[in-house]
Design a protein around this motif. Structure first.
Motif, PDB file in Angstrom:
ATOM      1  N   ASP A 122       0.740  -1.172  -0.002  1.00  0.00           N
ATOM      2  CA  ASP A 122       0.029   0.007   0.028  1.00  0.00           C
ATOM      3  C   ASP A 122       0.887   1.313  -0.004  1.00  0.00           C
ATOM      4  O   ASP A 122       0.514   2.431  -0.604  1.00  0.00           O
ATOM      5  CB  ASP A 122      -0.830   0.159   0.922  1.00  0.00           C
ATOM      6  N   PHE A 126       0.515   3.772  -2.904  1.00  0.00           N
ATOM      7  CA  PHE A 126       0.118   5.288  -2.692  1.00  0.00           C
ATOM      8  C   PHE A 126       1.064   6.087  -3.059  1.00  0.00           C
ATOM      9  O   PHE A 126       0.751   7.327  -3.479  1.00  0.00           O
ATOM     10  CB  PHE A 126      -0.432   5.348  -1.073  1.00  0.00           C
ATOM     11  N   MET A 138      -9.747  12.391  -1.430  1.00  0.00           N
ATOM     12  CA  MET A 138      -9.334  10.922  -1.529  1.00  0.00           C
ATOM     13  C   MET A 138      -7.938  10.837  -1.107  1.00  0.00           C
ATOM     14  O   MET A 138      -7.724   9.720  -0.287  1.00  0.00           O
ATOM     15  CB  MET A 138      -9.578  10.253  -2.844  1.00  0.00           C
ATOM     16  N   TYR A 197      -7.638  11.279   2.829  1.00  0.00           N
ATOM     17  CA  TYR A 197      -8.321   9.988   3.346  1.00  0.00           C
ATOM     18  C   TYR A 197      -7.143   8.681   3.206  1.00  0.00           C
ATOM     19  O   TYR A 197      -7.076   8.182   4.311  1.00  0.00           O
ATOM     20  CB  TYR A 197      -9.660   9.680   2.685  1.00  0.00           C
ATOM     21  N   PHE A 198      -6.968   8.515   2.268  1.00  0.00           N
ATOM     22  CA  PHE A 198      -5.774   7.364   1.962  1.00  0.00           C
ATOM     23  C   PHE A 198      -4.702   7.555   2.761  1.00  0.00           C
ATOM     24  O   PHE A 198      -4.400   6.453   3.610  1.00  0.00           O
ATOM     25  CB  PHE A 198      -5.860   7.086   0.535  1.00  0.00           C
ATOM     26  N   SER A 224      -6.162  11.674  10.802  1.00  0.00           N
ATOM     27  CA  SER A 224      -7.595  11.458  10.226  1.00  0.00           C
ATOM     28  C   SER A 224      -8.649  12.321  10.685  1.00  0.00           C
ATOM     29  O   SER A 224      -9.899  12.189  10.380  1.00  0.00           O
ATOM     30  CB  SER A 224      -7.951   9.801  10.238  1.00  0.00           C
ATOM     31  N   SER A 269     -11.829  11.679   8.386  1.00  0.00           N
ATOM     32  CA  SER A 269     -11.861  10.651   7.366  1.00  0.00           C
ATOM     33  C   SER A 269     -13.353  10.590   6.951  1.00  0.00           C
ATOM     34  O   SER A 269     -13.673  10.330   5.729  1.00  0.00           O
ATOM     35  CB  SER A 269     -11.552   9.382   7.737  1.00  0.00           C
ATOM     36  N   LEU A 313     -14.790  11.030   3.153  1.00  0.00           N
ATOM     37  CA  LEU A 313     -15.633   9.936   2.479  1.00  0.00           C
ATOM     38  C   LEU A 313     -17.044  10.709   1.926  1.00  0.00           C
ATOM     39  O   LEU A 313     -17.432  10.111   0.888  1.00  0.00           O
ATOM     40  CB  LEU A 313     -16.028   8.808   3.495  1.00  0.00           C
TER      41      LEU A 313
END
Lengths: 385, 378, 385, 378
Positions: free
Chosen positions: C287, C291, C314, C317-318, C362, C368, C372
């Protein structure tokens, strides 16, 4: 020796003497089970023998009262029977929506005459039942159902369409939610029982991604239903339905099922080569064994009248998600062998079909999303619509 | 190079998209499935691939191809994935061609024209067990006369039944578990003592078990060097892995799109189910996963086309990430469709099946994440 | 050699000659960075030297125009500078909310006079900025903010309270969302700049679970703010705020940050003993590397004007969820060593404090959950409120 | 035995709950933390534990205790977890007592009365590296005169600084990695050549590094058999593991409860945030995870109390499951509290820190899931 110890010893002896060896294998899939009915099919003489012997003792439904065809066992005795059957690997003699779903509802809401009549049929596997709940526009929002029963004095005339009726094409009778009052969303539904052979009932199997068709669309075209075939009060069928859904969810959750072995242990050699898959298998074993403890706790609490009444929703959620995860790992461990859909070595694609079958677990009987809604509202008491 | 499609690539995408949508959409797939076609794809369609220039796109221009790279092959594969278009493109035009690049001029001259013309189909015979473990190859190729004699079994040979040519990895030295001692062969499907048993797979593609019962091949069937085939094998497999990842991205993107559309149409409890925040968050999470997977795939393809040694690591990353993200996409897709997602009538289940086969092909997400760890030194 | 190749070669030579060895180590945590300001503190002479040299070339803000104190580099040149700094491990010379957040907003919404004045101060690290957005009752629902600026002709009088103002106790100026019209929720907010030394401004650090206090509560008691210290139009500050939040989210996401090494590779011996942790490390590497590719793609697309404008949500968040996961694995790999909060060997509990710090990632700059929501609404176009 | 508390157990839970809430709630914890107390707990409180009968609850009745089981100890530990009550109960009354059950009468006679009276504190010296790996113990105990001479280092000795007695696992034979050759010792904290360095941990409890620089002990310091200590060590560790799991369940339950409460109070966007379905589903999922973890812990305790050989497997399951579920509970707790969840002023962060230390203690979730796999044979 205490009474329970005696019961355990006698039960073990009886099972050893009466359960045929073929019936000590796990049920492979839904088609491998005995479902009873007016025209029953048995996969083997052993299956019929086992069914007959258990039905005679009332042990197809061990904790139902004897007058209704049950074994009349106490909760403690039932648990012992379950444990002893698990030790020998005895499979359940009869798979039946009558046992899992309708029976408990009748025990609670049925008249004495209904109990005597229908429960005995269920216990002996004489009638195979199906469930008429969902409709094309009413899935998760079940209470919006439109199938209507018009009052004709001594009977109703039912018109409408159901979907996801399990094995409706093979069932003898249906328990069905029907709107009998169009004015009240919740208090306008009745819980009716009727014969699938009644003129006006037709079924159409739905082909699933697994290639099988365990569900049907079912159509009612002016189907007459006598007035004594209602369970519970007129327009209060939603209470019966909710109660029954609790049992359905409990059943689908797999609580109290026979123990499931370690998947990782079945693939030792692969585990040594595939460390990441092994890690997932280890976590699956943790959750499987923990959930088995939860299943035991849930049943113990239910039998003792403890535990939150909405707990079956939690069991259904966790159990079906776990079952899907297990099937994913069966596929991963099976590799390209498990991709084979039509080939000699794959048993007709048993693994991929079973994998796809599990995807329905978290949809049928209330989706995981509905289960989470119910937990949030009824157990955690969270606010909002 | 910026990490997005340049104008030529965007044009290619548009034409591949239009082609698959028109000539090989899911209805085409269903037609071939329901007809129980033993090849699993349409040879006419394969000719059309040739007319579009797709089938020889990775073949150098001086050998009659278009001399394009893996970014471009990935563009075609993503559209194949989106439409479930059944074809031998991945095994033939990507993996097979990558292997043949290491072959001598005679071998290339024998097979490349048929590929460019959409007449030849290649099958890849590497796996011997249920899981992809190329270093575990046990099949032997013993010296025999002027050539070699191949003995052993292969499985998961996708399009094997329809193949004209098999690219076969066998052991000329060493023992299973060693990367030394492997050699790659180009074997004519009609060779004596070669038998095949086809199996229809969960996604209705055709896999084959191939039995080499002392198959004799000439020395010029060798691709690359004898005993030192690991490098060319890895290059070939990596081309296939990143290609499979691109196709998977197409599968996942289509599953996500049709699911998001469904959320905007289906009503329950008097509202569109797409209004429910729990589903919104899951869809948004899926979007993030898919975007990240897509970036990893494109980056790996650019590195591969640039001949960058970091390509190997990034291909493993991309195959692992695409495997995980697309698996999420199809699972969420089926679950959010509810009951109808379980029916054969709706397409979403077909995408779940296709993902399953692609995920397993040339190493699943666990295999590649493990490979990432090894490449990082642990 | 093309112009870009020449630029790359020259840049490398310059960095090798001018970046002190101590500045080629990663920034350990927020306190290890240079933040500039009226009363700057430097951890070492090397830190000051590096800051001065980079500021002189305009490379604290390489892609800002030269008249505003930037380096005037093209997107391609900026990327080369980033790449070459990454290769040598050069740290960023200046950490600054002015660079990350206010600067981009001023470039888009500021007057020419504001740009000349404030951007040069930011580029040279002369003024340290803080952000006045959240209020106790307005977190995720930022637009409900209540801090009010009363119109007094040539100035406003600001009263209210902000919370989560990063390093407000150390900042020189604040960019602050203030309600200037109580009638319109969105179109009643203005984006004001003012000096934290203005009478009536007080700050109170908030002690966090990490034991540090990077955030403050900030109180405004009749704080006068001249009318020329507004960015954008009166009552249209929400546009500025949203634009700035996009940049903040991009920044917090870690897109374009220096590469992060493999955590598993740092713990080889442990990995051999702890197969399940190794599996998590492998997935973290997947990841992280994926990323990183996403970060590169995101920046390339942004610079080229491609990509969805809501994409920073996005990324935020990620990136923040990934960063939290990484910190959890740092703790797992550290075992009981990493539990030590106050001890000689633990660097004052650096690991657990950093782990706890990541939990804010977050939450700050939009949770987060808000990210979303935004992805669902603005990118996926899902319906509903 | 049904899997729920019987009436006696329910009564015990009520009294333990009332006691912790009154005498040792989180304000008590904060008081000790902020005062920087070097022991990390109140000796007065420890005396009160004795008055309640908790400190000797696992000691057999004929030795002055209450002769209760691990289900009962778990009940007390869960309330400790809920309230973050700082005490040496787990190391002393659960792990230490379990070890002393295998000691000879003289050793028991020496230490048990002090435990029952709430005067004695025990520290457990097993770990030598940052991760719990008991079979890797390298510390040596060489025969010396009438006894043994201990040399080596231990770490993560919880309550070590306050301990009167250390239970020490050392190697009398064999090599690190072997389970044979280990021996358990009861070592007086004041022994010569024993030194200690205390470290405050993330949860404000006190861990210690203990240095054994040739510590001489008599032969009667041995607990159980020389060289064959693995079984008694495992029994002791398993008592500690399931105890830590119970305490963790209390931590997770409190975190979940305070989070669900917060969802019912905090308003944003004009609504209680508990109305947002995405948060509802996450809370409901957490509830399911916590319930399953709780069932696993109780089942393991019942098996342990029944002397069932399946207890070992189930304890590993329970520690792994509790570790995973409670970690989710505190993470969701902090995230759903938003900004204030990050502040020292609110309790939720304290629970996150406590979970971190408990999760690591005697093997984390990965260690125990791995152990489950090994016990299952793979």
């Amino acid at each position: 020796m205490s009474d329970l110890e005696t019961f355990r010893a006698e039960t073990r002896v009886w099972l050893e003497a009466n359960c045929p060896p073929e019936m000590r294998e796990p049920v492979r899939d839904e088609t491998d089970a005995c479902w009873g009915g007016r025209n029953p099919t048995y996969k083997s003489p052993a299956q019929k023998l086992w069914m007959d012997r258990m039905a005679e003792k009332g042990w197809t439904v061990p904790d139902w009262p004897k007058p209704y065809g049950g074994g009349g066992l106490s909760p403690a005795e039932s648990k012992i029977l379950r444990e002893e059957m698990a030790k020998l690997g005895c499979r359940s003699p009869l798979s039946s929506f009558g046992i899992w779903m309708l029976g408990p509802a009748l025990l609670k809401f049925g008249t004495e005459a209904q109990k005597i009549h229908y429960l005995n049929q269920i216990a002996k596997g004489e009638i195979r039942w199906c469930q008429g709940y969902s409709e094309p526009g009413s899935g998760s929002d079940l209470v919006s159902l439109q199938t209507f029963g018009e009052d004709k004095g001594d009977h109703w005339i039912v018109n409408g369409q159901k979907i996801w009726t399990s094995y409706a094409d093979k069932a003898d009778w249906i328990f069905c939610l029907v709107r009998t009052d169009k004015h009240d969303k919740y208090k306008g539904i009745s819980f009716l029982l009727f014969d699938m052979a009644t003129p006006g009932v037709t079924t159409k199997p739905i082909k699933l991604i697994s290639g099988n068709s365990p569900f049907c669309e079912t159509f009612f075209d002016n189907v007459p239903v006598p007035k004594d075939q209602i369970v519970g009060e007129l327009n209060r069928g939603w209470d019966v339905a909710k109660y029954l859904l609790g049992h359905e969810r409990e059943m689908i959750s797999g609580a109290g099922n026979a123990p499931v072995g370690s998947l990782g242990a079945l693939h030792k050699e692969l585990m040594a080569q595939d460390p990441l898959l092994r890690a997932e298998m280890a976590k699956l074993d943790v959750d499987t064994l923990a959930f088995r403890a939860m299943g035991e706790k849930f049943i113990d609490e239910m039998k003792a009248g403890k535990g939150h009444p909405a707990q079956p929703n939690m069991m259904k959620y966790f159990g079906t998600e776990l079952n899907k995860r297990r099937a994913e790992l069966v596929m991963a461990a099976g590799g390209s062998d498990a991709l084979e859909w039509e080939s000699d070595g794959s048993g007709g694609g048993a693994k991929p079909r079973q994998w796809l079958r599990t995807k329905a677990n978290s949809i049928e009987g209330g989706t995981s999303e509905v289960m989470l809604n119910v937990i949030a509202k009824r157990i955690l008491d969270l606010p909002g619509a | 190079m910026p990490l997005y499609y340049d104008d030529d690539q965007a044009m290619l995408r548009d034409s591949a998209s239009a082609f698959m949508k028109t000539e090989a959409p899911t209805t085409h797939f269903r037609e071939f499935r329901d007809r129980n076609c033993s090849d699993g794809f349409s040879h006419d369609l394969w000719k059309q691939f040739a007319e579009m220039g797709f089938s020889g796109m990775l073949i150098p221009e001086d050998q009659g191809g278009l001399g394009m790279g893996h970014v471009e092959a990935g563009i075609v594969l993503e559209e194949i994935g989106r439409n479930l278009s059944p074809s031998p493109f991945l095994t033939t035009s990507v993996i097979g061609v990558e292997a043949l690049k290491a072959a001598d001029a005679a071998t290339r001259g024998k097979w490349l024209p048929g590929i460019i013309a959409g007449e030849t189909v290649i099958g890849i015979a590497v796996d011997e067990g249920a899981k992809h473990r190329p270093e575990q190859i046990a099949m032997t190729a013993e010296r025999s006369g002027n050539g070699f004699r191949l003995t052993g079994k292969k499985q998961f040979v996708v399009q094997g039944a329809a193949a004209d040519l098999l690219i076969v990895a066998a052991r000329t030295a060493g023992a299973p578990g060693e990367t030394d001692g492997l050699t790659l062969f180009a074997v004519d499907k009609d060779a004596a003592h070669l038998s095949m048993e086809a199996a229809r797979l969960v996604d209705s593609s055709m896999g084959a078990h191939v039995n080499f019962d002392g198959v004799e091949v000439d020395a010029d069937a060798v691709i690359g060097d004898v005993d030192n085939g690991w490098a060319v094998l890895t290059r070939m497999l990596d081309a296939g892995r990143i290609g499979a990842a691109s196709e998977a991205i197409g599968v996942g993107a289509a599953a996500m799109d049709m699911t998001v559309d469904y959320l905007k149409q289906r009503k329950q409890f008097g509202r569109l189910i797409g209004e429910f925040q729990a589903l919104q968050h899951r869809a948004a999470h899926l979007y993030a996963e898919m975007e990240v997977a897509r970036a990893a795939v494109l980056k790996a393809q650019q590195l591969l086309d640039a001949g960058d040694p970091k390509a190997e690591l990034m291909i493993a990353v991309a195959k692992a990430k695409a495997g995980q993200a697309v698996s999420l996409a199809v699972k969420e897709g089926v679950q959010m469709h509810g009951g109808i997602g379980m029916t054969d009538e709706y397409d979403i289940g077909l995408y779940m099946k296709r993902d399953r086969a692609l995920a397993e092909f040339l190493g699943d997400a666990n295999f590649h994440a493990d490979r990432v760890a090894r490449l990082q030194g642990y």
